[in-house]
Design a protein around this motif. Structure first.
Motif, PDB file in Angstrom:
ATOM      1  N   LEU A 144       8.172  -9.708   0.826  1.00  0.00           N
ATOM      2  CA  LEU A 144       8.830  -9.162   2.016  1.00  0.00           C
ATOM      3  C   LEU A 144       9.286 -10.284   2.937  1.00  0.00           C
ATOM      4  O   LEU A 144      10.416 -10.280   3.432  1.00  0.00           O
ATOM      5  CB  LEU A 144       7.863  -8.240   2.780  1.00  0.00           C
ATOM      6  CG  LEU A 144       7.421  -6.945   2.107  1.00  0.00           C
ATOM      7  CD1 LEU A 144       6.403  -6.225   2.989  1.00  0.00           C
ATOM      8  CD2 LEU A 144       8.606  -6.029   1.837  1.00  0.00           C
ATOM      9  N   LEU A 145       8.403 -11.243   3.179  1.00  0.00           N
ATOM     10  CA  LEU A 145       8.730 -12.342   4.108  1.00  0.00           C
ATOM     11  C   LEU A 145       9.829 -13.235   3.553  1.00  0.00           C
ATOM     12  O   LEU A 145      10.575 -13.853   4.317  1.00  0.00           O
ATOM     13  CB  LEU A 145       7.465 -13.153   4.397  1.00  0.00           C
ATOM     14  CG  LEU A 145       6.363 -12.382   5.144  1.00  0.00           C
ATOM     15  CD1 LEU A 145       5.083 -13.211   5.207  1.00  0.00           C
ATOM     16  CD2 LEU A 145       6.826 -12.006   6.541  1.00  0.00           C
ATOM     17  N   LEU A 182      -4.272   2.973  -0.079  1.00  0.00           N
ATOM     18  CA  LEU A 182      -2.925   2.461  -0.296  1.00  0.00           C
ATOM     19  C   LEU A 182      -2.128   2.561   1.001  1.00  0.00           C
ATOM     20  O   LEU A 182      -2.203   3.576   1.704  1.00  0.00           O
ATOM     21  CB  LEU A 182      -2.207   3.235  -1.405  1.00  0.00           C
ATOM     22  CG  LEU A 182      -2.576   2.884  -2.849  1.00  0.00           C
ATOM     23  CD1 LEU A 182      -1.781   3.757  -3.816  1.00  0.00           C
ATOM     24  CD2 LEU A 182      -2.343   1.406  -3.148  1.00  0.00           C
ATOM     25  N   TYR A 183      -1.376   1.494   1.283  1.00  0.00           N
ATOM     26  CA  TYR A 183      -0.506   1.427   2.449  1.00  0.00           C
ATOM     27  C   TYR A 183       0.890   1.004   1.996  1.00  0.00           C
ATOM     28  O   TYR A 183       1.058   0.418   0.930  1.00  0.00           O
ATOM     29  CB  TYR A 183      -0.995   0.375   3.446  1.00  0.00           C
ATOM     30  CG  TYR A 183      -2.412   0.523   3.924  1.00  0.00           C
ATOM     31  CD1 TYR A 183      -2.704   1.153   5.133  1.00  0.00           C
ATOM     32  CD2 TYR A 183      -3.474   0.014   3.177  1.00  0.00           C
ATOM     33  CE1 TYR A 183      -4.007   1.268   5.586  1.00  0.00           C
ATOM     34  CE2 TYR A 183      -4.780   0.130   3.620  1.00  0.00           C
ATOM     35  CZ  TYR A 183      -5.042   0.757   4.821  1.00  0.00           C
ATOM     36  OH  TYR A 183      -6.339   0.884   5.254  1.00  0.00           O
ATOM     37  N   THR A 184       1.875   1.295   2.828  1.00  0.00           N
ATOM     38  CA  THR A 184       3.174   0.650   2.663  1.00  0.00           C
ATOM     39  C   THR A 184       3.288  -0.461   3.694  1.00  0.00           C
ATOM     40  O   THR A 184       2.742  -0.362   4.799  1.00  0.00           O
ATOM     41  CB  THR A 184       4.335   1.640   2.847  1.00  0.00           C
ATOM     42  OG1 THR A 184       4.260   2.240   4.149  1.00  0.00           O
ATOM     43  CG2 THR A 184       4.318   2.698   1.778  1.00  0.00           C
ATOM     44  N   ALA A 185       3.981  -1.508   3.320  1.00  0.00           N
ATOM     45  CA  ALA A 185       4.220  -2.640   4.220  1.00  0.00           C
ATOM     46  C   ALA A 185       5.712  -2.898   4.272  1.00  0.00           C
ATOM     47  O   ALA A 185       6.410  -2.787   3.254  1.00  0.00           O
ATOM     48  CB  ALA A 185       3.482  -3.887   3.728  1.00  0.00           C
ATOM     49  N   MET A 186       6.196  -3.242   5.459  1.00  0.00           N
ATOM     50  CA  MET A 186       7.606  -3.599   5.621  1.00  0.00           C
ATOM     51  C   MET A 186       7.734  -4.638   6.723  1.00  0.00           C
ATOM     52  O   MET A 186       6.802  -4.856   7.506  1.00  0.00           O
ATOM     53  CB  MET A 186       8.461  -2.367   5.946  1.00  0.00           C
ATOM     54  CG  MET A 186       8.199  -1.757   7.307  1.00  0.00           C
ATOM     55  SD  MET A 186       9.205  -0.281   7.626  1.00  0.00           S
ATOM     56  CE  MET A 186       8.398   0.923   6.571  1.00  0.00           C
ATOM     57  N   HIS A 210      -0.478  -9.536   9.640  1.00  0.00           N
ATOM     58  CA  HIS A 210       0.380 -10.664   9.292  1.00  0.00           C
ATOM     59  C   HIS A 210       1.589 -10.637  10.225  1.00  0.00           C
ATOM     60  O   HIS A 210       2.217  -9.591  10.401  1.00  0.00           O
ATOM     61  CB  HIS A 210       0.838 -10.558   7.837  1.00  0.00           C
ATOM     62  CG  HIS A 210       1.283 -11.858   7.252  1.00  0.00           C
ATOM     63  ND1 HIS A 210       2.407 -12.542   7.708  1.00  0.00           N
ATOM     64  CD2 HIS A 210       0.764 -12.620   6.257  1.00  0.00           C
ATOM     65  CE1 HIS A 210       2.554 -13.649   7.019  1.00  0.00           C
ATOM     66  NE2 HIS A 210       1.581 -13.726   6.132  1.00  0.00           N
ATOM     67  N   PRO A 211       1.934 -11.761  10.840  1.00  0.00           N
ATOM     68  CA  PRO A 211       3.111 -11.783  11.726  1.00  0.00           C
ATOM     69  C   PRO A 211       4.356 -11.309  10.999  1.00  0.00           C
ATOM     70  O   PRO A 211       4.637 -11.726   9.879  1.00  0.00           O
ATOM     71  CB  PRO A 211       3.227 -13.263  12.115  1.00  0.00           C
ATOM     72  CG  PRO A 211       1.858 -13.830  11.920  1.00  0.00           C
ATOM     73  CD  PRO A 211       1.278 -13.085  10.761  1.00  0.00           C
ATOM     74  N   GLY A 212       5.073 -10.390  11.640  1.00  0.00           N
ATOM     75  CA  GLY A 212       6.327  -9.912  11.079  1.00  0.00           C
ATOM     76  C   GLY A 212       6.189  -8.772  10.098  1.00  0.00           C
ATOM     77  O   GLY A 212       7.185  -8.323   9.527  1.00  0.00           O
ATOM     78  N   ILE A 213       4.964  -8.261   9.885  1.00  0.00           N
ATOM     79  CA  ILE A 213       4.729  -7.187   8.917  1.00  0.00           C
ATOM     80  C   ILE A 213       4.039  -6.015   9.619  1.00  0.00           C
ATOM     81  O   ILE A 213       3.106  -6.208  10.400  1.00  0.00           O
ATOM     82  CB  ILE A 213       3.848  -7.663   7.746  1.00  0.00           C
ATOM     83  CG1 ILE A 213       4.549  -8.785   6.977  1.00  0.00           C
ATOM     84  CG2 ILE A 213       3.503  -6.504   6.814  1.00  0.00           C
ATOM     85  CD1 ILE A 213       5.820  -8.372   6.273  1.00  0.00           C
TER      86      ILE A 213
END
Length: 311
Positions: free
Chosen positions: A140-141, A271-275, A156-159
């Protein structure tokens, strides 16, 4: 004529139908049980009639409740479609959704979600980043993925993260294995066994991270990329394994292996989603997360509502 019925009432009725109980419905719509009960009582007091039978399990709707439930079935999809259309008018219809997954057992239930998403957002390019990903947040990053499905919501920065669901993990062994005689497996039961797992780091395996390693137990391993290969190895007594219940259920029904609870409290995984934070207002990403969550609860056994960990 003004109506007392609100969209939240209709969502509550649908949750009651899907879960079959007040307590589970409350978790599904992120309310306390008392708050959900208050919603129902408001409607029942207004119409002066019960909407469902309290003592039935699962809940059984009265004729009045069935009528409001039918309204919910008819109206809520139209509301969702209108909101999606509004987002496409305001934000534009095109976009990109590259999905990174760190879960070997996710692909089977991701495919129906992708199939439901595509006709709703035909101009969004939807794809899966090839293969199992050990660091989906890193993708993602690096802007090599747009959405990740992960087991931990590590700050996490930005997430940013959204919860999907919690699911049960079960231990599996051959029908004639000595451990088949035990209803509950403790950490010590794994000490002298070969543990068959996917080829991932130990810190990505909840059995090891949450149950075995804290007790100083680190059994020998055998790895396989394929779930069916793990099942076959277990069935032939080459070792034991721990897998999500939804994954092993078809093989349990066929009698290939048997499943057992892990520890007295059971082993639960998340479970998670990350963006990326910059993408959190993209409606099609949020819509995909909603589809995954709703299809999961509708199709997968043994799920429960997952809340974000306290910061």
């Amino acid at each position: 004529m003004d109506s007392i019925i609100e969209l939240r009432h209709l969502k509550t009725l649908l949750a009651l139908e899907e879960t079959g109980s007040v307590s589970l419905a409350a978790k599904r719509v992120f309310l306390t049980q008392s708050a959900l009960s208050h919603q129902i009582r408001t409607l029942e007091n207004y119409y002066e009639t019960p909407l469902f039978e309290r003592k039935s399990s699962p809940v059984r709707f009265t004729p009045a409740g069935e009528r409001l439930l039918q309204l919910a079935r008819d109206l809520m999809p139209q509301v969702a479609a209108a909101e999606r259309d509004m987002a496409q008018i305001i934000e534009g219809k095109a976009g990109e959704l590259r999905l990174a997954v760190e879960c070997h057992t996710c692909f089977d239930w991701l495919m129906p979600a992708m199939g439901e998403f595509r006709p709703l957002w035909p101009q969004v390019e939807l794809d899966i980043v090839s293969g199992f990903q050990a660091d989906p947040v890193g993708l993602l990053l690096q802007h090599r993925a747009d959405l990740a499905i992960v087991s931990e919501a590590e700050p996490h920065p930005g997430i940013i993260y959204q919860p999907l669901f919690t699911y049960g993990m079960v231990g599996i062994c051959a029908k004639d294995h000595p451990l088949a005689a035990k209803k509950i497996w403790e950490a010590e039961d794994f000490a002298d066994e070969t543990l068959i797992t996917y080829p991932v780091p130990d810190d990505m395996l909840d059995l090891l991270r949450k149950v075995l390693l804290p007790k100083g137990i680190n059994p020998p391993r055998r790895h396989s990329e394929l779930t069916i290969a793990i099942i076959q190895l277990v069935a032939s007594r080459r070792g034991i394994s721990a897998l999500p219940y939804w994954t092993v259920m078809p093989y349990l029904e066929k009698g290939y292996v048997v499943s057992r609870q892990i520890t007295e409290n059971g082993l639960q995984s998340n479970l998670y989603t990350a963006m990326r934070t910059e993408d959190q207002d993209k409606t099609y990403l949020d819509n995909f997360c909603r589809i995954v969550r709703e299809l999961g609860f509708a199709e997968l056994p043994g799920l429960s509502v997952l809340e974000m960990p306290a910061k």
